[in-house]
Write an enzyme that holds these catalytic residues in place. Structure first.
Site, PDB file in Angstrom:
ATOM      1  N   GLY A 143       0.644  -1.269  -0.064  1.00  0.00           N
ATOM      2  CA  GLY A 143      -0.179   0.055  -0.095  1.00  0.00           C
ATOM      3  C   GLY A 143       0.828   1.142   0.028  1.00  0.00           C
ATOM      4  N   ILE A 177       1.675   3.633   2.636  1.00  0.00           N
ATOM      5  CA  ILE A 177       2.910   3.762   3.498  1.00  0.00           C
ATOM      6  C   ILE A 177       3.592   2.733   3.849  1.00  0.00           C
ATOM      7  N   GLY A 178       2.949   1.493   3.566  1.00  0.00           N
ATOM      8  CA  GLY A 178       3.614   0.352   3.973  1.00  0.00           C
ATOM      9  C   GLY A 178       4.828   0.298   2.951  1.00  0.00           C
ATOM     10  N   ASP A 224       0.435  -9.094   1.999  1.00  0.00           N
ATOM     11  CA  ASP A 224      -0.539  -8.053   1.277  1.00  0.00           C
ATOM     12  C   ASP A 224      -1.495  -9.027   0.549  1.00  0.00           C
ATOM     13  N   THR A 253      -5.722  -5.515  -2.302  1.00  0.00           N
ATOM     14  CA  THR A 253      -6.924  -5.282  -2.550  1.00  0.00           C
ATOM     15  C   THR A 253      -6.505  -4.325  -3.670  1.00  0.00           C
ATOM     16  N   ILE A 308      -4.522 -10.779   6.378  1.00  0.00           N
ATOM     17  CA  ILE A 308      -4.086 -10.705   7.799  1.00  0.00           C
ATOM     18  C   ILE A 308      -4.968 -11.424   8.682  1.00  0.00           C
ATOM     19  N   THR A 323      -4.163   5.961  13.621  1.00  0.00           N
ATOM     20  CA  THR A 323      -4.551   7.055  13.080  1.00  0.00           C
ATOM     21  C   THR A 323      -4.920   8.405  14.047  1.00  0.00           C
ATOM     22  N   ASP A 324      -4.815   9.414  13.650  1.00  0.00           N
ATOM     23  CA  ASP A 324      -5.381  10.747  14.282  1.00  0.00           C
ATOM     24  C   ASP A 324      -6.670  10.822  14.449  1.00  0.00           C
ATOM     25  N   GLU A 325      -7.398   9.968  13.424  1.00  0.00           N
ATOM     26  CA  GLU A 325      -8.762  10.180  13.267  1.00  0.00           C
ATOM     27  C   GLU A 325      -9.524   9.280  14.472  1.00  0.00           C
ATOM     28  N   TYR A 338     -14.692   3.842   9.445  1.00  0.00           N
ATOM     29  CA  TYR A 338     -13.237   3.318   9.340  1.00  0.00           C
ATOM     30  C   TYR A 338     -12.374   3.786  10.404  1.00  0.00           C
ATOM     31  N   LYS A 392     -10.531   1.446  13.334  1.00  0.00           N
ATOM     32  CA  LYS A 392      -9.180   1.656  13.612  1.00  0.00           C
ATOM     33  C   LYS A 392      -8.993   1.745  14.965  1.00  0.00           C
ATOM     34  N   LYS A 432      -7.863   9.481  -2.727  1.00  0.00           N
ATOM     35  CA  LYS A 432      -7.623  10.360  -1.469  1.00  0.00           C
ATOM     36  C   LYS A 432      -7.576  11.741  -2.152  1.00  0.00           C
TER      37      LYS A 432
HETATM   38  P1  NAD Z   1      -3.654   1.664   1.642  1.00  0.00           P
HETATM   39  O1  NAD Z   1      -4.863   1.715   1.541  1.00  0.00           O
HETATM   40  O2  NAD Z   1      -2.628   2.474   0.794  1.00  0.00           O
HETATM   41  O3  NAD Z   1      -2.984   0.280   1.852  1.00  0.00           O
HETATM   42  C1  NAD Z   1      -3.372  -0.589   2.578  1.00  0.00           C
HETATM   43  C2  NAD Z   1      -2.784  -1.724   2.108  1.00  0.00           C
HETATM   44  O4  NAD Z   1      -3.308  -3.083   2.845  1.00  0.00           O
HETATM   45  C3  NAD Z   1      -2.894  -2.293   0.860  1.00  0.00           C
HETATM   46  O5  NAD Z   1      -1.752  -2.857   0.087  1.00  0.00           O
HETATM   47  C4  NAD Z   1      -4.002  -3.546   0.614  1.00  0.00           C
HETATM   48  O6  NAD Z   1      -3.852  -4.348  -0.422  1.00  0.00           O
HETATM   49  C5  NAD Z   1      -3.632  -4.155   2.071  1.00  0.00           C
HETATM   50  N1  NAD Z   1      -4.695  -4.950   2.663  1.00  0.00           N
HETATM   51  C6  NAD Z   1      -5.897  -4.492   2.805  1.00  0.00           C
HETATM   52  N2  NAD Z   1      -6.668  -5.352   3.547  1.00  0.00           N
HETATM   53  C7  NAD Z   1      -5.715  -6.436   3.853  1.00  0.00           C
HETATM   54  C8  NAD Z   1      -5.956  -7.621   4.510  1.00  0.00           C
HETATM   55  N3  NAD Z   1      -7.046  -8.207   4.824  1.00  0.00           N
HETATM   56  N4  NAD Z   1      -4.870  -8.360   4.646  1.00  0.00           N
HETATM   57  C9  NAD Z   1      -3.508  -7.931   4.088  1.00  0.00           C
HETATM   58  N5  NAD Z   1      -3.345  -6.975   3.204  1.00  0.00           N
HETATM   59  C10 NAD Z   1      -4.576  -6.170   3.130  1.00  0.00           C
HETATM   60  O7  NAD Z   1      -3.352   2.534   3.122  1.00  0.00           O
HETATM   61  P2  NAD Z   1      -2.325   3.494   3.720  1.00  0.00           P
HETATM   62  O8  NAD Z   1      -2.649   4.746   3.231  1.00  0.00           O
HETATM   63  O9  NAD Z   1      -1.039   3.142   3.020  1.00  0.00           O
HETATM   64  O10 NAD Z   1      -2.342   3.222   5.159  1.00  0.00           O
HETATM   65  C11 NAD Z   1      -1.354   2.333   5.710  1.00  0.00           C
HETATM   66  C12 NAD Z   1      -1.939   2.467   7.385  1.00  0.00           C
HETATM   67  O11 NAD Z   1      -1.765   3.521   7.967  1.00  0.00           O
HETATM   68  C13 NAD Z   1      -3.376   1.893   7.479  1.00  0.00           C
HETATM   69  O12 NAD Z   1      -3.358   1.389   8.818  1.00  0.00           O
HETATM   70  C14 NAD Z   1      -4.149   3.258   7.828  1.00  0.00           C
HETATM   71  O13 NAD Z   1      -5.216   3.143   8.589  1.00  0.00           O
HETATM   72  C15 NAD Z   1      -2.937   4.199   8.377  1.00  0.00           C
HETATM   73  N6  NAD Z   1      -3.065   5.568   8.443  1.00  0.00           N
HETATM   74  C16 NAD Z   1      -3.102   5.957   6.972  1.00  0.00           C
HETATM   75  C17 NAD Z   1      -3.085   7.464   6.904  1.00  0.00           C
HETATM   76  C18 NAD Z   1      -2.847   8.277   5.660  1.00  0.00           C
HETATM   77  O14 NAD Z   1      -3.307   9.386   5.603  1.00  0.00           O
HETATM   78  N7  NAD Z   1      -2.898   7.578   4.326  1.00  0.00           N
HETATM   79  C19 NAD Z   1      -2.658   8.119   8.011  1.00  0.00           C
HETATM   80  C20 NAD Z   1      -2.653   7.538   9.299  1.00  0.00           C
HETATM   81  C21 NAD Z   1      -2.709   6.197   9.384  1.00  0.00           C
HETATM   82  O1  DAU Z   2      -5.840  11.791   9.330  1.00  0.00           O
HETATM   83  C1  DAU Z   2      -5.433  10.450   9.073  1.00  0.00           C
HETATM   84  C2  DAU Z   2      -6.400   9.930   7.807  1.00  0.00           C
HETATM   85  O2  DAU Z   2      -6.145  10.636   6.861  1.00  0.00           O
HETATM   86  C3  DAU Z   2      -6.049   8.295   7.643  1.00  0.00           C
HETATM   87  O3  DAU Z   2      -6.162   7.664   8.741  1.00  0.00           O
HETATM   88  C4  DAU Z   2      -6.959   7.737   6.325  1.00  0.00           C
HETATM   89  O4  DAU Z   2      -6.456   6.512   6.064  1.00  0.00           O
HETATM   90  C5  DAU Z   2      -6.642   8.568   5.008  1.00  0.00           C
HETATM   91  O5  DAU Z   2      -7.401   8.355   4.154  1.00  0.00           O
HETATM   92  C6  DAU Z   2      -6.920  10.126   5.616  1.00  0.00           C
HETATM   93  O6  DAU Z   2      -8.262  10.386   6.011  1.00  0.00           O
HETATM   94  P1  DAU Z   2      -9.146  11.879   5.239  1.00  0.00           P
HETATM   95  O7  DAU Z   2     -10.654  11.413   5.073  1.00  0.00           O
HETATM   96  O8  DAU Z   2      -8.680  13.005   5.904  1.00  0.00           O
HETATM   97  O9  DAU Z   2      -8.440  11.743   3.943  1.00  0.00           O
HETATM   98  P2  DAU Z   2      -9.184  12.252   2.324  1.00  0.00           P
HETATM   99  O10 DAU Z   2      -8.026  12.328   1.477  1.00  0.00           O
HETATM  100  O11 DAU Z   2     -10.103  10.979   2.303  1.00  0.00           O
HETATM  101  O12 DAU Z   2      -9.940  13.670   2.729  1.00  0.00           O
HETATM  102  C7  DAU Z   2      -8.967  14.624   2.987  1.00  0.00           C
HETATM  103  C8  DAU Z   2      -9.900  15.952   3.144  1.00  0.00           C
HETATM  104  O13 DAU Z   2     -10.469  16.240   1.915  1.00  0.00           O
HETATM  105  C9  DAU Z   2     -11.189  15.536   3.942  1.00  0.00           C
HETATM  106  O14 DAU Z   2     -11.506  16.799   4.769  1.00  0.00           O
HETATM  107  C10 DAU Z   2     -12.059  15.190   3.139  1.00  0.00           C
HETATM  108  C11 DAU Z   2     -11.934  16.117   1.704  1.00  0.00           C
HETATM  109  N1  DAU Z   2     -11.988  15.843   0.379  1.00  0.00           N
HETATM  110  C12 DAU Z   2     -11.780  14.373   0.261  1.00  0.00           C
HETATM  111  C13 DAU Z   2     -12.171  13.843  -1.062  1.00  0.00           C
HETATM  112  C14 DAU Z   2     -11.625  12.502  -1.367  1.00  0.00           C
HETATM  113  C15 DAU Z   2     -12.809  16.354  -0.529  1.00  0.00           C
HETATM  114  O15 DAU Z   2     -13.268  17.526  -0.182  1.00  0.00           O
HETATM  115  N2  DAU Z   2     -13.402  15.824  -1.815  1.00  0.00           N
HETATM  116  C16 DAU Z   2     -12.868  14.509  -1.982  1.00  0.00           C
HETATM  117  O16 DAU Z   2     -13.034  14.131  -3.190  1.00  0.00           O
END
Ligand code: NAD
Ligand code: DAU
Length: 387
Positions: A19, A21-22, A42, A45, A73, A146-148, A170, A174, A209
């Protein structure tokens, strides 16, 4: 990651390593050439992509230290043997998109809760083996959260001991996952650490995103669906800093502790969109005001002093990170165009078709027009999508 010291954990199981970050964590770790070996587990998905590890496969020395297992997982039969040969498990695997959790919550419970449980049980078995002298030490388990989980924070900054008030399927899943992880520290004495990262951005970010969606749509002169008034605030963290902080906590974090990982770059969505359009040289007129996300968290902000006390500092300013990200997406269409096809079209249709049909123009980055009404949850017996 530039240090060459011998890491404490040399055989890592990285779940969700294909994914966003991973994969950054895996690329940066293997590029250190410190002898660490990584198994990525992984499920691949819609969000997982082997191409995210292309730089590793292009380097024979790094490729030799990576093993890729396609699996879930939540499948104990797959997880057990992999945990048995690992010093540490870093769990990135999750369903990660808030909008998809609103459309289809179930997959979030299976992976983000039950999947964590299966990983923890496998670690517990290994802990028992260690107690019987069948392995050197129990594996360390790092849960990427996550901060969420704090919910929407109107003012101030969340600290690690604050109440959890998640508000979406979500973030609730988490929160459940990390509470389970912590319970295994308290109940069984498992070596658990938890990170809570803020909104992460950078290369290889899935186009569902905000930042990559708006970038890739703008490159194609397609509308940019801004939810509600666009004045929601997020704290942006560059992906290499997030991955680096997780590596730092893995090495130095105190067992049982939780570490906030803030970016230190709080911005409104409008400000972020204006900055990326400016870098791309595209007009604000692409922005469309659309119906808001139900239950949309207004703001996230975290205090990062615990992680700072552990010795971690982010390295990338928002300006530099965003410039790098915009340029990467402009230069890597071959990476993102295939993702925006197939399943993507069904998702895009469900998420955006009605929204875009009912959208309005937006006057400019700093001038919010009257808000498009936020949908309310449907009352029992009603058939609509919410007013
Ligand atoms: P992502 O959706 O890009 O990647 C998720 C990965 O997990 C994918 O490679 C997917 O194939 C794999 N996966 C999903 N379900 C699975 C399962 N059942 N078994 C094995 N693999 C599986 O996510 P990301 O943005 O890289 O986020 C990674 C982690 O960091 C998540 O736990 C997310 O909650 C957390 N996080 C993300 C953000 C952000 O802004 N993206 C911020 C804070 C925390
Ligand atoms: O805060 C950490 C989280 O950040 C992670 O845990 C999540 O995995 C990650 O997806 C992200 O969540 P957000 O909901 O904050 O991210 P997203 O990119 O979906 O949206 C960022 C902001 O932009 C949010 O206020 C919603 C808005 N947005 C998003 C989309 C996809 C829009 O206005 N339009 C859009 O189409």
């Amino acid at each position: 990651m530039t240090e060459r010291t011998t890491p404490r954990h040399q055989r890592l199981l990285v779940t969700g390593g294909a994914g966003f970050i991973g994969s950054c964590f895996v690329r940066d770790l293997l590029a250190r050439r410190d002898g660490s070996r990584v198994v990525v587990l992984d499920k691949l998905t819609y969000a997982g992509n082997r191409a995210n590890l292309a730089p590793v496969y292009a380097d024979p020395e790094q490729a030799a230290r990576l093993e890729f297992v396609v699996g879930d997982i939540a499948d104990a039969a797959v997880v057990g043997p992999l945990v048995a040969r690992s010093d540490a498990v870093v769990n990135f695997a999750a369903e990660s998109h808030v909008d998809r959790s609103i459309l289809d919550p179930e997959a979030f419970l299976r992976t983000d809760v039950l999947g964590v449980h299966v990983l923890l049980e496998a670690c517990r078995l290994e802990q028992e083996r260690a107690r019987r002298g069948e392995r050197e030490a129990a594996p360390r388990f790092l849960q990427v959260s996550t901060d969420e989980v704090y919910g929407s924070v109107e003012t101030g900054e969340s600290r690690e001991d604050d109440r959890l008030e998640p508000r979406s399927p979500y973030s609730s899943a988490k929160a459940a996952g990390e509470l389970l992880a912590r319970s295994y520290f308290v109940t069984y004495g498992l070596d658990v650490v938890i990170t809570r990262g803020s909104n992460t951005y950078g290369p290889y970010h899935h186009p569902e995103k905000l930042i990559p969606l708006f970038l890739t749509n703008a490159i194609d002169d397609q509308p940019l669906p801004l939810y509600g008034d666009g004045l929601q605030r997020r704290d942006w963290l560059y992906v290499a800093d997030h991955a680096g902080a997780i590596g730092h906590v893995l090495e130095h974090g105190v067992s049982g502790e939780i570490y906030n990982v803030p970016g230190g770059n709080e911005r409104t969505n409008r400000t972020v969109v204006a900055a990326l359009l400016e870098r791309l040289g595209k007009p604000w007129s692409l922005v469309r005001r659309v119906q808001d996300r139900p239950g949309h968290d207004r703001r996230y902000a975290m205090d990062g002093s615990r992680l700072a006390a552990l010795g971690w500092r982010n390295r990338t300013t928002f300006e530099a990170g965003l410039a790098e990200t915009v340029d990467w997406f402009r230069d890597n269409e071959a990476w993102w165009r295939p993702i925006k096809s197939g399943e993507w079209n069904d998702y895009y249709d469900r998420q955006y078709r009605a929204r875009l049909a009912g959208s309005t123009a937006d006057a400019g980055p700093g001038v919010p027009a009257p808000a498009v009404p936020t949908p309310r949850p449907a009352s029992p017996g009603s058939s609509g999508e919410g007013a």
